[in-house]
Motif scaffolding. Structure first.
Motif, PDB file in Angstrom:
ATOM      1  N   ASP A  85       0.981  -1.119   0.057  1.00  0.00           N
ATOM      2  CA  ASP A  85      -0.113  -0.086  -0.108  1.00  0.00           C
ATOM      3  C   ASP A  85       0.927   1.074  -0.131  1.00  0.00           C
ATOM      4  N   ALA A  86       1.840   1.226   0.962  1.00  0.00           N
ATOM      5  CA  ALA A  86       2.721   2.537   0.774  1.00  0.00           C
ATOM      6  C   ALA A  86       3.574   2.686  -0.498  1.00  0.00           C
ATOM      7  N   ALA A  87       3.886   1.501  -1.032  1.00  0.00           N
ATOM      8  CA  ALA A  87       4.675   1.580  -2.284  1.00  0.00           C
ATOM      9  C   ALA A  87       3.621   2.139  -3.502  1.00  0.00           C
ATOM     10  N   VAL A  88       2.489   1.809  -3.419  1.00  0.00           N
ATOM     11  CA  VAL A  88       1.605   2.092  -4.355  1.00  0.00           C
ATOM     12  C   VAL A  88       1.331   3.642  -3.915  1.00  0.00           C
ATOM     13  N   ALA A  89       1.262   4.180  -2.939  1.00  0.00           N
ATOM     14  CA  ALA A  89       0.970   5.664  -2.876  1.00  0.00           C
ATOM     15  C   ALA A  89       1.970   6.365  -3.235  1.00  0.00           C
ATOM     16  N   ARG A  90       3.318   5.896  -2.937  1.00  0.00           N
ATOM     17  CA  ARG A  90       4.338   6.694  -3.681  1.00  0.00           C
ATOM     18  C   ARG A  90       4.623   6.888  -5.183  1.00  0.00           C
ATOM     19  N   MET A  91       4.037   5.522  -5.741  1.00  0.00           N
ATOM     20  CA  MET A  91       4.180   5.509  -7.310  1.00  0.00           C
ATOM     21  C   MET A  91       2.988   6.428  -7.688  1.00  0.00           C
ATOM     22  N   ALA A  92       1.891   6.320  -7.233  1.00  0.00           N
ATOM     23  CA  ALA A  92       0.632   7.081  -7.490  1.00  0.00           C
ATOM     24  C   ALA A  92       0.966   8.583  -7.702  1.00  0.00           C
ATOM     25  N   GLY A  93       1.653   9.013  -6.396  1.00  0.00           N
ATOM     26  CA  GLY A  93       2.111  10.394  -6.514  1.00  0.00           C
ATOM     27  C   GLY A  93       2.982  10.775  -7.444  1.00  0.00           C
ATOM     28  N   ARG A  94       4.005   9.920  -7.782  1.00  0.00           N
ATOM     29  CA  ARG A  94       5.061  10.230  -8.719  1.00  0.00           C
ATOM     30  C   ARG A  94       4.199  10.262 -10.140  1.00  0.00           C
ATOM     31  N   ILE A  95       3.464   9.484 -10.379  1.00  0.00           N
ATOM     32  CA  ILE A  95       2.640   9.244 -11.443  1.00  0.00           C
ATOM     33  C   ILE A  95       1.795  10.507 -11.816  1.00  0.00           C
TER      34      ILE A  95
END
Length: 291
Positions: free
Chosen positions: A182-192
């Motif tokens: 979940d944390a990794a997805v949140a970071r990637m979503a922010g970068r996208i």
């Protein structure tokens, strides 16, 4: 700072200068910087991956063992890996100094693709869509494939190389259940959402990703990173397919210089097959593995 006595391939000097500016800019979005003599140390903010030290952009270009040790001591202090990254042809004098300090050097072919030319059938997305192969698409920040697409490289890199491995779709389903996802997805979503990362995935017959990869654009330059195929599905052209899609996305969104560091010569040949050319060697230095 480049050593002007060190020869470079024709036309590569200007490209390498652009890459140095890019290398300095990318970590600054999620790291603070500290200047330690001729090095810039990037220290992450928040969670996510750790960074490294690099030769300071337009710095003096003279390095000593004391400079290296000073940086390593600071990395230990902040809980970061004792890691240095640089391009050998740009900073050729650094390798001997780092090796003298006991660090191990890892070499990676550095390849570049000039996107000012016309697209080719090998890399065109229209051709890819018409050849009957699996779908490739760029993922939005809320795409339901995002968790699996960012987990997939962890399975792939755990079985490095180009040989067919064991981890496949079933293992990916289990790996996505990790409490870190979940944390990794949140970071990637922010970068996208911020436009700092473009993530593409090959979609398999079951609707799950079978390969994925990213490019990270800044001011007309972008690096392709984390291209990976599920180990059990290698040797089907999936990495080449996702790379081709990233190339065309970069081309059509204003990127003029696209580059990457391959893990080894075998992987480099995959990228050469879609038009990349080798211009230099990227080096990573870190303490030798124990045992």
């Amino acid at each position: 700072m480049r050593d002007t006595n060190h020869p470079l391939a024709s036309g590569s000097e200007a490209v390498l200068a652009r890459l140095e500016t890019y290398y300095d800019a990318v970590p600054r979005f999620s790291a603070t910087t500290e200047e330690h003599g001729p090095f810039t140390l990037f220290v992450r903010t928040g969670q996510g991956w750790h960074y490294y030290a690099r030769p300071t952009l337009d710095g003096p270009g003279a390095f000593t063992a004391e400079d290296v040790e000073r940086v390593r001591a600071r990395q230990r202090e902040v809980g970061a890996p004792e890691s240095f990254e640089w391009v050998h042809e740009t900073t050729p004098g650094l390798r001997a100094v780092v090796e003298a300090g006991g660090l191990e050097i890892h070499e990676h072919p550095l390849l570049v693709l000039d996107l000012d030319g016309p697209s080719t059938a090998a890399t065109g997305t229209a051709a890819a869509a018409a050849d009957g192969g699996p779908e490739v698409r760029v993922l939005a920040a809320d795409d339901p494939l995002l968790p699996a697409a960012i987990t997939l490289p962890h399975l792939a890199f755990a079985e490095s190389g180009t040989q067919i491995g064991t981890a496949g779709p079933e293992q990916l389903v289990e790996a996505v259940k990790s409490p870190d996802t979940d944390a990794a997805v949140a970071r990637m979503a922010g970068r996208i959402s911020a436009g700092r990362t473009v993530l593409a995935a090959v979609v398999g017959p079951d609707g799950a990703p079978t390969a994925s990869g990213c490019h990270q654009p800044i001011d007309g330059v972008s690096e392709i990173v984390a291209v990976a195929t599920l180990p059990a599905l290698r040797r089907q052209g999936l990495a080449r397919r996702v790379t081709s899609h990233l190339v065309e996305h970069a081309r059509t969104t204003g990127v003029r210089t696209l580059f990457l560091s391959a893990s080894d010569d075998a992987v480099a040949r995959i990228y050469e097959s879609v038009g990349f050319r080798r211009i230099a060697t990227a080096l990573i230095a870190e303490p030798p593995a124990e045992g």
